[in-house]
Design a protein around this motif. Structure first.
Motif, PDB file in Angstrom:
ATOM      1  N   VAL A 176       0.836  -1.203   0.000  1.00  0.00           N
ATOM      2  CA  VAL A 176       0.000   0.000   0.000  1.00  0.00           C
ATOM      3  C   VAL A 176       0.872   1.255   0.000  1.00  0.00           C
ATOM      4  CG1 VAL A 176      -1.669   1.334   1.351  1.00  0.00           C
ATOM      5  CG2 VAL A 176      -1.967  -1.135   1.082  1.00  0.00           C
ATOM      6  N   ALA A 177       1.958   1.250   0.761  1.00  0.00           N
ATOM      7  CA  ALA A 177       2.850   2.410   0.800  1.00  0.00           C
ATOM      8  C   ALA A 177       3.470   2.664  -0.565  1.00  0.00           C
ATOM      9  CB  ALA A 177       3.946   2.185   1.843  1.00  0.00           C
ATOM     10  N   LEU A 178       3.870   1.598  -1.251  1.00  0.00           N
ATOM     11  CA  LEU A 178       4.466   1.749  -2.587  1.00  0.00           C
ATOM     12  C   LEU A 178       3.451   2.310  -3.580  1.00  0.00           C
ATOM     13  CD1 LEU A 178       6.959   1.207  -4.410  1.00  0.00           C
ATOM     14  CD2 LEU A 178       5.965  -1.050  -4.888  1.00  0.00           C
ATOM     15  N   VAL A 179       2.225   1.785  -3.548  1.00  0.00           N
ATOM     16  CA  VAL A 179       1.192   2.217  -4.491  1.00  0.00           C
ATOM     17  C   VAL A 179       0.767   3.655  -4.215  1.00  0.00           C
ATOM     18  CG1 VAL A 179      -1.170   1.835  -5.268  1.00  0.00           C
ATOM     19  CG2 VAL A 179       0.367  -0.109  -4.952  1.00  0.00           C
ATOM     20  N   THR A 180       0.507   3.986  -2.953  1.00  0.00           N
ATOM     21  CA  THR A 180       0.061   5.348  -2.634  1.00  0.00           C
ATOM     22  C   THR A 180       1.158   6.372  -2.916  1.00  0.00           C
ATOM     23  OG1 THR A 180       0.683   5.011  -0.306  1.00  0.00           O
ATOM     24  CG2 THR A 180      -1.629   4.637  -0.902  1.00  0.00           C
ATOM     25  N   GLY A 181       2.408   5.995  -2.624  1.00  0.00           N
ATOM     26  CA  GLY A 181       3.519   6.885  -2.932  1.00  0.00           C
ATOM     27  C   GLY A 181       3.671   7.082  -4.429  1.00  0.00           C
ATOM     28  N   GLY A 182       3.479   6.003  -5.183  1.00  0.00           N
ATOM     29  CA  GLY A 182       3.564   6.096  -6.637  1.00  0.00           C
ATOM     30  C   GLY A 182       2.481   6.978  -7.220  1.00  0.00           C
ATOM     31  N   LEU A 183       1.269   6.849  -6.691  1.00  0.00           N
ATOM     32  CA  LEU A 183       0.161   7.689  -7.165  1.00  0.00           C
ATOM     33  C   LEU A 183       0.399   9.155  -6.830  1.00  0.00           C
ATOM     34  CD1 LEU A 183      -2.898   5.420  -6.275  1.00  0.00           C
ATOM     35  CD2 LEU A 183      -1.968   5.893  -8.554  1.00  0.00           C
ATOM     36  N   ALA A 184       0.899   9.407  -5.615  1.00  0.00           N
ATOM     37  CA  ALA A 184       1.199  10.787  -5.231  1.00  0.00           C
ATOM     38  C   ALA A 184       2.276  11.375  -6.137  1.00  0.00           C
ATOM     39  CB  ALA A 184       1.660  10.830  -3.770  1.00  0.00           C
ATOM     40  N   SER A 185       3.292  10.567  -6.413  1.00  0.00           N
ATOM     41  CA  SER A 185       4.374  11.023  -7.290  1.00  0.00           C
ATOM     42  C   SER A 185       3.866  11.296  -8.693  1.00  0.00           C
ATOM     43  CB  SER A 185       5.484   9.963  -7.321  1.00  0.00           C
ATOM     44  OG  SER A 185       6.576  10.396  -8.096  1.00  0.00           O
ATOM     45  N   LEU A 186       2.967  10.443  -9.180  1.00  0.00           N
ATOM     46  CA  LEU A 186       2.441  10.585 -10.533  1.00  0.00           C
ATOM     47  C   LEU A 186       1.651  11.881 -10.695  1.00  0.00           C
ATOM     48  CD1 LEU A 186       2.420   8.929 -13.175  1.00  0.00           C
ATOM     49  CD2 LEU A 186       0.217   7.990 -12.475  1.00  0.00           C
ATOM     50  N   THR A 187       1.020  12.328  -9.643  1.00  0.00           N
ATOM     51  CA  THR A 187       0.243  13.572  -9.738  1.00  0.00           C
ATOM     52  C   THR A 187       1.133  14.808  -9.783  1.00  0.00           C
ATOM     53  OG1 THR A 187       0.025  13.819  -7.329  1.00  0.00           O
ATOM     54  CG2 THR A 187      -1.677  12.541  -8.474  1.00  0.00           C
ATOM     55  N   TRP A 188       2.420  14.643  -9.403  1.00  0.00           N
ATOM     56  CA  TRP A 188       3.324  15.788  -9.359  1.00  0.00           C
ATOM     57  C   TRP A 188       4.431  15.723 -10.399  1.00  0.00           C
ATOM     58  CZ3 TRP A 188       2.844  20.361  -7.193  1.00  0.00           C
ATOM     59  CH2 TRP A 188       2.001  20.527  -6.098  1.00  0.00           C
ATOM     60  N   VAL A 189       4.449  14.673 -11.235  1.00  0.00           N
ATOM     61  CA  VAL A 189       5.545  14.522 -12.199  1.00  0.00           C
ATOM     62  C   VAL A 189       5.284  15.377 -13.442  1.00  0.00           C
ATOM     63  CG1 VAL A 189       4.611  12.575 -13.550  1.00  0.00           C
ATOM     64  CG2 VAL A 189       7.086  12.790 -13.222  1.00  0.00           C
ATOM     65  N   THR A 190       6.376  15.836 -14.052  1.00  0.00           N
ATOM     66  CA  THR A 190       6.280  16.631 -15.277  1.00  0.00           C
ATOM     67  C   THR A 190       7.240  16.055 -16.310  1.00  0.00           C
ATOM     68  OG1 THR A 190       5.792  18.658 -14.039  1.00  0.00           O
ATOM     69  CG2 THR A 190       6.550  18.918 -16.300  1.00  0.00           C
ATOM     70  N   THR A 191       6.703  15.561 -17.435  1.00  0.00           N
ATOM     71  CA  THR A 191       7.539  15.048 -18.515  1.00  0.00           C
ATOM     72  C   THR A 191       7.049  15.643 -19.832  1.00  0.00           C
ATOM     73  OG1 THR A 191       6.196  13.099 -19.076  1.00  0.00           O
ATOM     74  CG2 THR A 191       7.759  12.848 -17.265  1.00  0.00           C
ATOM     75  N   SER A 192       7.748  15.276 -20.902  1.00  0.00           N
ATOM     76  CA  SER A 192       7.376  15.814 -22.213  1.00  0.00           C
ATOM     77  C   SER A 192       6.033  15.292 -22.702  1.00  0.00           C
ATOM     78  CB  SER A 192       8.471  15.469 -23.236  1.00  0.00           C
ATOM     79  OG  SER A 192       8.655  14.064 -23.316  1.00  0.00           O
ATOM     80  N   PHE A 193       5.581  14.146 -22.183  1.00  0.00           N
ATOM     81  CA  PHE A 193       4.300  13.600 -22.651  1.00  0.00           C
ATOM     82  C   PHE A 193       3.281  13.410 -21.542  1.00  0.00           C
ATOM     83  CE2 PHE A 193       6.799   9.924 -21.466  1.00  0.00           C
ATOM     84  CZ  PHE A 193       5.893   9.101 -20.837  1.00  0.00           C
ATOM     85  N   TRP A 194       3.652  13.680 -20.273  1.00  0.00           N
ATOM     86  CA  TRP A 194       2.672  13.543 -19.195  1.00  0.00           C
ATOM     87  C   TRP A 194       2.996  14.544 -18.096  1.00  0.00           C
ATOM     88  CZ3 TRP A 194      -1.785  11.871 -17.259  1.00  0.00           C
ATOM     89  CH2 TRP A 194      -1.933  11.808 -15.879  1.00  0.00           C
ATOM     90  N   THR A 195       2.013  15.289 -17.699  1.00  0.00           N
ATOM     91  CA  THR A 195       2.125  16.198 -16.561  1.00  0.00           C
ATOM     92  C   THR A 195       0.993  15.876 -15.603  1.00  0.00           C
ATOM     93  OG1 THR A 195       3.110  17.963 -17.904  1.00  0.00           O
ATOM     94  CG2 THR A 195       2.141  18.595 -15.798  1.00  0.00           C
ATOM     95  N   GLY A 196       1.348  15.562 -14.364  1.00  0.00           N
ATOM     96  CA  GLY A 196       0.341  15.220 -13.378  1.00  0.00           C
ATOM     97  C   GLY A 196      -0.590  16.381 -13.086  1.00  0.00           C
ATOM     98  N   PRO A 197      -1.804  16.098 -12.619  1.00  0.00           N
ATOM     99  CA  PRO A 197      -2.793  17.164 -12.398  1.00  0.00           C
ATOM    100  C   PRO A 197      -2.338  18.202 -11.374  1.00  0.00           C
ATOM    101  CG  PRO A 197      -3.533  15.057 -11.476  1.00  0.00           C
ATOM    102  CD  PRO A 197      -2.362  14.766 -12.322  1.00  0.00           C
ATOM    103  N   LEU A 198      -1.670  17.778 -10.298  1.00  0.00           N
ATOM    104  CA  LEU A 198      -1.202  18.744  -9.305  1.00  0.00           C
ATOM    105  C   LEU A 198      -0.043  19.569  -9.851  1.00  0.00           C
ATOM    106  CD1 LEU A 198      -1.435  16.681  -5.988  1.00  0.00           C
ATOM    107  CD2 LEU A 198      -3.042  18.353  -6.911  1.00  0.00           C
ATOM    108  N   ALA A 199       0.834  18.925 -10.614  1.00  0.00           N
ATOM    109  CA  ALA A 199       1.937  19.655 -11.234  1.00  0.00           C
ATOM    110  C   ALA A 199       1.394  20.669 -12.238  1.00  0.00           C
ATOM    111  CB  ALA A 199       2.890  18.681 -11.930  1.00  0.00           C
ATOM    112  N   ARG A 200       0.367  20.274 -12.992  1.00  0.00           N
ATOM    113  CA  ARG A 200      -0.227  21.171 -13.981  1.00  0.00           C
ATOM    114  C   ARG A 200      -0.880  22.375 -13.282  1.00  0.00           C
ATOM    115  NH1 ARG A 200      -3.888  18.012 -15.780  1.00  0.00           N
ATOM    116  NH2 ARG A 200      -2.412  16.758 -17.004  1.00  0.00           N
ATOM    117  N   ALA A 201      -1.555  22.105 -12.177  1.00  0.00           N
ATOM    118  CA  ALA A 201      -2.208  23.185 -11.442  1.00  0.00           C
ATOM    119  C   ALA A 201      -1.190  24.153 -10.839  1.00  0.00           C
ATOM    120  CB  ALA A 201      -3.089  22.600 -10.337  1.00  0.00           C
ATOM    121  N   ALA A 202       0.019  23.633 -10.561  1.00  0.00           N
ATOM    122  CA  ALA A 202       1.067  24.471  -9.965  1.00  0.00           C
ATOM    123  C   ALA A 202       1.982  25.082 -11.016  1.00  0.00           C
ATOM    124  CB  ALA A 202       1.889  23.641  -8.979  1.00  0.00           C
ATOM    125  N   GLY A 203       1.564  25.039 -12.276  1.00  0.00           N
ATOM    126  CA  GLY A 203       2.358  25.653 -13.326  1.00  0.00           C
ATOM    127  C   GLY A 203       3.521  24.820 -13.808  1.00  0.00           C
TER     128      GLY A 203
END
Length: 477
Positions: free
Chosen positions: A420-447
């Motif tokens: 559960v810790a690995l999955v929840t941490g991964g999901l949290a990370s995914l919402t804040w990651v910024t790449t050339s083809f994917w930007t997480g929703p929280l990262a997008r909201a934070a510019g």
């Protein structure tokens, strides 16, 4: 002091002798007996220095300047991101304590069956991806060298160079621990000498008063700093295999010394040469790092530099393939260690051929380094948190027991706090990651601000610590 095992020792009964440099290693994930443990923690410095005297460091450093950072900002990101080598060092301390590989030790945090699923992702696919990443760097250089030697350019020659580099690398993994320790001590010195010469030419050309044409500010600056931190820190987070290189040390080795020599051996060359890459970008076009660096080197030295790049990549991937083969065994695949090396090697080679012949090298590097932290960051956080909670008290014999009801069977073979810790941490990370083809929703909201590593590691560590405290699945030591 090293003792000679008797004919009736456990090593003899299992068909293993003392591992020697220049001989293929016969041991897989089984427990290293006390009579075969030798050496001192300080030997880990060279083991970790050799793969991190790296051409990829030049490329990442150059990317930071291309992103619009000033030189002081880039150096600050480099120094901060490389601090995560401390996690790699801490994890290494579990090797002498358990006497077995990191892929077996992770049964403590995921359970016997849960660990198998996690290892398919972190030990197989991720390892193959990193093999491909580093082989791509070596292949770009090797293909250019082949052109200088008069060989015709084309897919056939490119593929031949890639396969040759992969083949020699896999030999290092096949010969294993003792050869790695002996060989890397010499290579760390030779590679450092070559890269210091390159550094001298970079310093002579560097524009110490460099400033970007349009200095970044506000959200744009925060976004670049976050992405830069992720790029730099992704390297130490990828090395969850540090226990594998420390497991042959005596059990009573100081965990602080093991952690310190591991972290220092990796930190110094990684931080130093990434900073050199940033300096190079103040006067050179580092969008093509190899061509840029070769343009300031004397003609006679260019082949030496290219060979050093290839050799460095082999040292890096030799460690990766070695640990990946142990992961194959830990999952339960009935393969000896050497066939396991070849299996991972074939997968990595195929990915390299695709990356080189289909994609642009630098784009592939940056995208992968930014994206893999979604997995590697939370995985590292869970491992370090478990080590701290247990106070590094791992029993290798218990970890190797896989039967139902064993000490690490937990609930139906799964330790849910770890999963559960690995999955929840991964999901949290995914919402804040910024790449050339994917930007997480929280990262997008934070510019576009990338907090993938910080969020993923913090959530995983907190969830794991809280869960094991509430469920009491980890005994208090």
């Amino acid at each position: 002091m090293t003792t000679t095992p008797s004919p009736t020792s456990s090593a003899a009964l299992e068909g293993h002798g003392v591992e020697r440099a220049g001989h293929p290693e016969t041991r897989g994930i089984d427990l290293v007996p006390a009579e075969e443990r030798a050496g001192r923690p300080r030997q880990l410095f060279a083991v970790w220095a050799a793969p991190n005297v790296s051409y990829l460091s030049f490329a990442v450093g150059g990317t930071l300047i291309l992103m619009g950072l000033t030189l002081p900002q880039a150096v600050t990101v480099i120094l901060a991101g490389n601090l995560l080598w401390i996690c790699t060092g801490i994890l290494a301390a579990s090797g002498p304590a358990a006497g077995t590989s990191g892929s077996v030790i992770s049964r403590a945090f995921y359970g016997v069956m849960g660990n198998k699923i996690v290892l398919v992702l972190t030990g197989w696919l991720m390892a193959a991806a990193y093999l491909a990443l580093n082989w791509s760097a070596a292949s770009v250089a090797g293909i250019a060298l082949a052109g200088r030697m008069g060989l015709p350019r084309g897919s056939a020659v490119d593929a031949a160079v890639i396969c040759l580099i992969a083949g020699v690398t896999l030999l290092i993994a096949i010969y294993g621990y003792a050869t790695i320790v002996r060989l890397y001590a010499a290579l760390s010195v030779l590679l450092t000498v070559v890269f210091i010469v390159v550094t001298g030419y970079v310093l002579a050309e560097a524009d110490w008063s460099y400033a970007p044409a349009r200095p970044l500010g506000g959200t744009a600056l925060l976004a670049s700093l976050g992405i830069g931190f992720t790029l730099v820190a992704s390297t130490p987070l990828s090395y969850s295999n540090s226990p594998d290189l420390a497991r042959y040390l005596p059990r009573d080795s100081s965990p602080f010394a093991v952690a310190g020599w591991t972290a220092l051996g990796a930190y110094l060359p990684s931080a130093g040469f990434t900073a050199v890459g940033a300096l190079a970008a103040t006067s050179l076009d580092m969008s093509d790092p190899e061509r840029a660096l070769e343009s300031i080197l004397p003609g006679w030295f260019v082949p030496v530099f290219v060979i050093a790049v290839v050799v460095n990549t082999m040292t890096n991937n030799g460690m990766t393939a070695y640990s990946a083969s142990l992961s194959v065994q830990s999952v339960g695949v009935r393969l000896a260690r050497i066939p396991s090396v070849l299996t991972i090697g074939v997968l990595g080679t195929a990915m390299t051929l695709y990356a080189i012949l289909v994609f642009d090298f630098l784009t592939s590097v940056n995208t992968m380094l930014q994206l893999v932290v979604v997995v590697t960051g939370p995985a590292m956080a869970v491992a370090v948190t478990d080590l701290v909670v247990r106070r590094n008290r791992y029993n290798g014999a218990d970890l190797l027991r896989q039967e139902h009801g064993g000490p690490f069977w937990y609930h139906r073979g799964v330790h849910w706090p770890g999963v559960v810790a690995l999955v929840t941490g991964g999901l949290a990370s995914l919402t804040w990651v910024t790449t050339s083809f994917w930007t997480g929703p929280l990262a997008r909201a934070a510019g576009g601000v990338d907090l993938a590593i910080v969020s993923g590691m913090a959530v995983s560590a907190l969830v794991y610590w809280a869960a094991v405290r509430v469920l009491r699945t980890v005994p208090r030591c």
